[in-house]
Write an enzyme that holds these catalytic residues in place. Structure first.
Site, PDB file in Angstrom:
ATOM      1  N   ARG A 184       0.931  -1.317  -0.416  1.00  0.00           N
ATOM      2  CA  ARG A 184      -0.304  -0.012  -0.129  1.00  0.00           C
ATOM      3  C   ARG A 184       1.417   1.380  -0.120  1.00  0.00           C
ATOM      4  O   ARG A 184       0.879   1.948  -0.624  1.00  0.00           O
ATOM      5  CB  ARG A 184      -1.140   0.290   1.079  1.00  0.00           C
ATOM      6  CG  ARG A 184      -1.609  -1.329   1.153  1.00  0.00           C
ATOM      7  CD  ARG A 184      -2.632  -0.686   2.664  1.00  0.00           C
ATOM      8  NE  ARG A 184      -3.764   0.216   2.577  1.00  0.00           N
ATOM      9  CZ  ARG A 184      -3.922   0.199   3.811  1.00  0.00           C
ATOM     10  NH1 ARG A 184      -3.914  -0.786   4.756  1.00  0.00           N
ATOM     11  NH2 ARG A 184      -4.819   1.736   3.791  1.00  0.00           N
TER      12      ARG A 184
ATOM     13  N   CYS B 234      -1.246   5.289   9.302  1.00  0.00           N
ATOM     14  CA  CYS B 234      -1.295   4.347   8.762  1.00  0.00           C
ATOM     15  C   CYS B 234      -2.673   5.025   7.802  1.00  0.00           C
ATOM     16  O   CYS B 234      -2.654   5.695   6.925  1.00  0.00           O
ATOM     17  CB  CYS B 234      -2.205   3.458   9.446  1.00  0.00           C
ATOM     18  SG  CYS B 234      -3.134   4.107  10.793  1.00  0.00           S
TER      19      CYS B 234
END
Length: 278
Positions: free
Chosen positions: A178, A236
């Protein structure tokens, strides 16, 4: 009393008679990491449900998982019977996953006596300690009062103003795929990639079998970061798993630390902020 940022199930079992002890179950109803709990519908005996998703997160904010106001946080803690002098042990049913976020919320609201249960419900149940069917009890109103510490929270303005600041280190707890932009984001409409000049540090790297790695192992992970004296900002997908690595670093260094609460849910909105890929 001195309270470590993380405690073992053995420590908790030996300290259940602390008069002002409060055990909080911060288990999530769902998670984007596709983790499956070993135990469902049970809780540690006498635990109280700390429902981040529907109670403690800011329901008025369009971004997911944002911190509620100090007033709301105080009110909901009081509803759980939490006092200003409560010694809080927080856990979840995925080993260590959402419990560090719950701990950070208390810290950001000025409460120092809060710790994470290493291994969570799984470690507690597997050790043979007492559990009960999950329930929502009512409690005598507590005396908890929030004292918000803004230094523990970073926003997009701070990140944008410090992208080139060598004294600020931004650590991204998402998976490397990611971070690099090779895997799509689980939330629709989000850009792929990462905050410019941030460093990939997947939350899974500090865990082993649902527990925090040893202090020496965590120190080894720090060696290549060259983070001495830098302010560390943790990010995050939506401000939850960043708190896992924040907790890990709290165990091994005393750098100034903050959470970017909006995280990629804010920064990754297409066209809003600069994004790097690869």
């Amino acid at each position: 009393m001195t309270l470590n940022p993380i405690v073992s199930v053995e420590w908790l079992s030996q300290n259940l008679d602390i008069p002002n002890l409060v055990i909080l179950d911060a288990s999530p109803k769902k998670n984007v990491s596709n983790l499956e709990p070993k135990y469902i519908d049970i809780q540690i005996k006498d635990a109280r449900i700390f429902d981040m998703e529907t109670v403690f997160f800011d329901k008025e904010n369009k971004l997911p998982n944002m911190m509620s106001s100090p007033e709301v946080f105080s009110k909901e803690c009081q509803n759980l019977g939490i006092n200003s002098d409560s010694i809080i042990v927080v856990y979840d049913n995925l080993g260590i996953y959402t419990s560090p976020r719950a701990r950070w919320m208390f810290k950001a609201m000025g409460h120092q006596y809060v710790t994470v249960l290493d291994g969570g419900l799984t470690a507690w149940k597997d050790a043979g300690f007492a559990c009960e069917k999950k329930n929502n009890k009512t409690f005598e109103k507590g005396t908890f009062e929030s004292h918000y510490n803004s230094e523990l929270v970073s926003d997009s303005k701070f990140i944008l103003n410090n992208l080139q600041n060598e004294d600020v280190l931004i650590l991204d707890a998402r998976s490397e795929a990611r971070f690099l932009g090779t895997n799509p984001e689980p939330r629709l409409g989000m850009a792929a990639g990462h905050i410019p000049n941030s460093v990939s540090f997947p939350y899974s790297s500090v865990l082993e079998n649902g527990k925090m790695k040893s202090k020496s192992e965590l120190e080894n992970l720090l060696l290549n970061l060259k983070c001495k004296h830098k302010k560390m900002v943790f990010t995050c997908g939506s401000g939850v798993t960043a708190c896992i690595i924040l907790l890990a670093f709290e165990l091994v260094n005393d750098n100034e630390k903050a959470l970017y609460d909006g995280s990629w849910s804010e920064w990754g909105q297409v066209g809003k902020f600069p994004v790097e890929v690869g």
